[in-house]
Write an enzyme that holds these catalytic residues in place. Structure first.
Site, PDB file in Angstrom:
ATOM      1  N   ASP A  16      14.063 -35.949  30.845  1.00  0.00           N
ATOM      2  CA  ASP A  16      12.789 -35.776  30.139  1.00  0.00           C
ATOM      3  C   ASP A  16      12.892 -34.623  29.146  1.00  0.00           C
ATOM      4  O   ASP A  16      13.631 -33.660  29.380  1.00  0.00           O
ATOM      5  CB  ASP A  16      11.688 -35.492  31.169  1.00  0.00           C
ATOM      6  CG  ASP A  16      10.298 -35.710  30.583  1.00  0.00           C
ATOM      7  OD1 ASP A  16      10.196 -36.255  29.466  1.00  0.00           O
ATOM      8  OD2 ASP A  16       9.321 -35.326  31.246  1.00  0.00           O
ATOM      9  N   HIS A  33      15.897 -38.141  20.732  1.00  0.00           N
ATOM     10  CA  HIS A  33      16.509 -39.183  21.568  1.00  0.00           C
ATOM     11  C   HIS A  33      18.013 -39.282  21.299  1.00  0.00           C
ATOM     12  O   HIS A  33      18.802 -39.497  22.206  1.00  0.00           O
ATOM     13  CB  HIS A  33      15.829 -40.523  21.323  1.00  0.00           C
ATOM     14  CG  HIS A  33      14.410 -40.569  21.837  1.00  0.00           C
ATOM     15  ND1 HIS A  33      14.061 -40.087  23.073  1.00  0.00           N
ATOM     16  CD2 HIS A  33      13.258 -41.018  21.275  1.00  0.00           C
ATOM     17  CE1 HIS A  33      12.758 -40.242  23.267  1.00  0.00           C
ATOM     18  NE2 HIS A  33      12.241 -40.791  22.180  1.00  0.00           N
ATOM     19  N   LEU A 127      33.210 -43.815  38.787  1.00  0.00           N
ATOM     20  CA  LEU A 127      31.744 -43.678  38.838  1.00  0.00           C
ATOM     21  C   LEU A 127      31.047 -44.990  38.475  1.00  0.00           C
ATOM     22  O   LEU A 127      31.437 -45.645  37.508  1.00  0.00           O
ATOM     23  CB  LEU A 127      31.321 -42.602  37.818  1.00  0.00           C
ATOM     24  CG  LEU A 127      29.824 -42.446  37.579  1.00  0.00           C
ATOM     25  CD1 LEU A 127      29.211 -41.554  38.645  1.00  0.00           C
ATOM     26  CD2 LEU A 127      29.545 -41.840  36.204  1.00  0.00           C
TER      27      LEU A 127
END
Ligand code: FPP
Length: 236
Positions: A16, A33, A127
């Site tokens: 956020d 962004h 991962l």
């Protein structure tokens, strides 16, 4: 930490603060962004290096569809760019990409890019990067209930035989363990509809840092603080 604790199996991140980061610099939200995507790449590499098994990034919530059309379209284009530009990174680091959320709602070009990268990385052994896209915990539970109702109609389950495991297995995250740790940036103390069922016993680490300024060191600090906590799961 002096000892070397076992790597966490699953870390979730609520990324956020991209908008505020941009505003503080008199930049457009889209530039925030963009910086957020760069940071996501850095943290994916770091989590892979730390041998985390699953990293879930809350990249686009089911509520984010209500943002202005131009912002939604910027986010979708950034997602596509991220997928194509980072495929070599995923190959180099053996990262496997999967998604959770109602991805059928994404535009065709984004779904195409996702399909391509998911296919190319499906046998990777490092991962697992879980991108939460068009994801909301309540929506996920609603869809899971739909699946369970279908199972009930076929006679596979009923109100007496229903277990928590049935629900866990009907969720989008059926392939991974619950997160031990959820990190939230930008100082808000909210779950924001993120992994509602799965976070029943997760530890939270909230930092004031806005997502584009978040660092691998802060990621490590969150993990260190997790290892110092006494997790009792409702026991004593
Ligand atoms: C919150 O910032 C972030 C989002 C809405 C999600 C977007 C996330 C990224 C662009 C980074 C990762 C993306 C990918 C594809 C891995 P905000 O706009 O809510 O910030 P604000 O609360 O300061 O306005």
């Amino acid at each position: 930490m002096s000892e070397n604790p076992k790597p966490l199996t699953h870390v979730g991140i609520i990324m956020d603060g991209n908008g505020r980061w941009a505003k503080n610099r008199n930049l457009e939200r889209s530039q925030g962004h963009q910086a957020g995507v760069k940071k996501a790449i850095e943290i994916v590499k770091h989590a892979s290096h730390r041998k985390i098994q699953f990293l879930t990034l809350y990249a686009f919530s089911s509520e984010n569809w209500s943002r202005p059309e131009t912002e939604v379209s910027t986010l979708m284009k950034l997602l596509q760019e991220f997928l194509f530009s980072e495929l070599p990174t995923f190959i180099e680091h053996q990262v496997r990409l999967v998604t959770i959320g109602d991805t059928q709602k994404l535009p065709l070009f984004a779904r195409g890019a996702l399909h391509h990268v998911i296919e190319k990385t499906k046998n990777h052994t490092g991962l697992t990067l879980v991108l939460a896209l068009s994801y909301g915990g309540r929506d996920e539970i609603k869809r899971a209930l739909g699946k369970l109702l279908e199972q009930a109609q076929k006679g596979d389950v009923n109100s007496k035989t229903l277990t928590e495991e049935h629900i866990t297995n009907a969720l989008d995250t059926s392939f991974c363990p619950d997160p031990e740790l959820v990190i939230r940036t930008s100082g808000e103390f909210r779950t924001s509809n993120f992994l509602l069922w799965q976070c029943a016993y997760s530890e939270y680490a909230v930092t004031e840092t806005l997502w584009p300024d978040f660092t691998p060191q802060e990621f490590d600090q969150a993990i260190d603080s997790f290892h110092k906590r006494d997790r009792r799961f409702g026991g004593v």
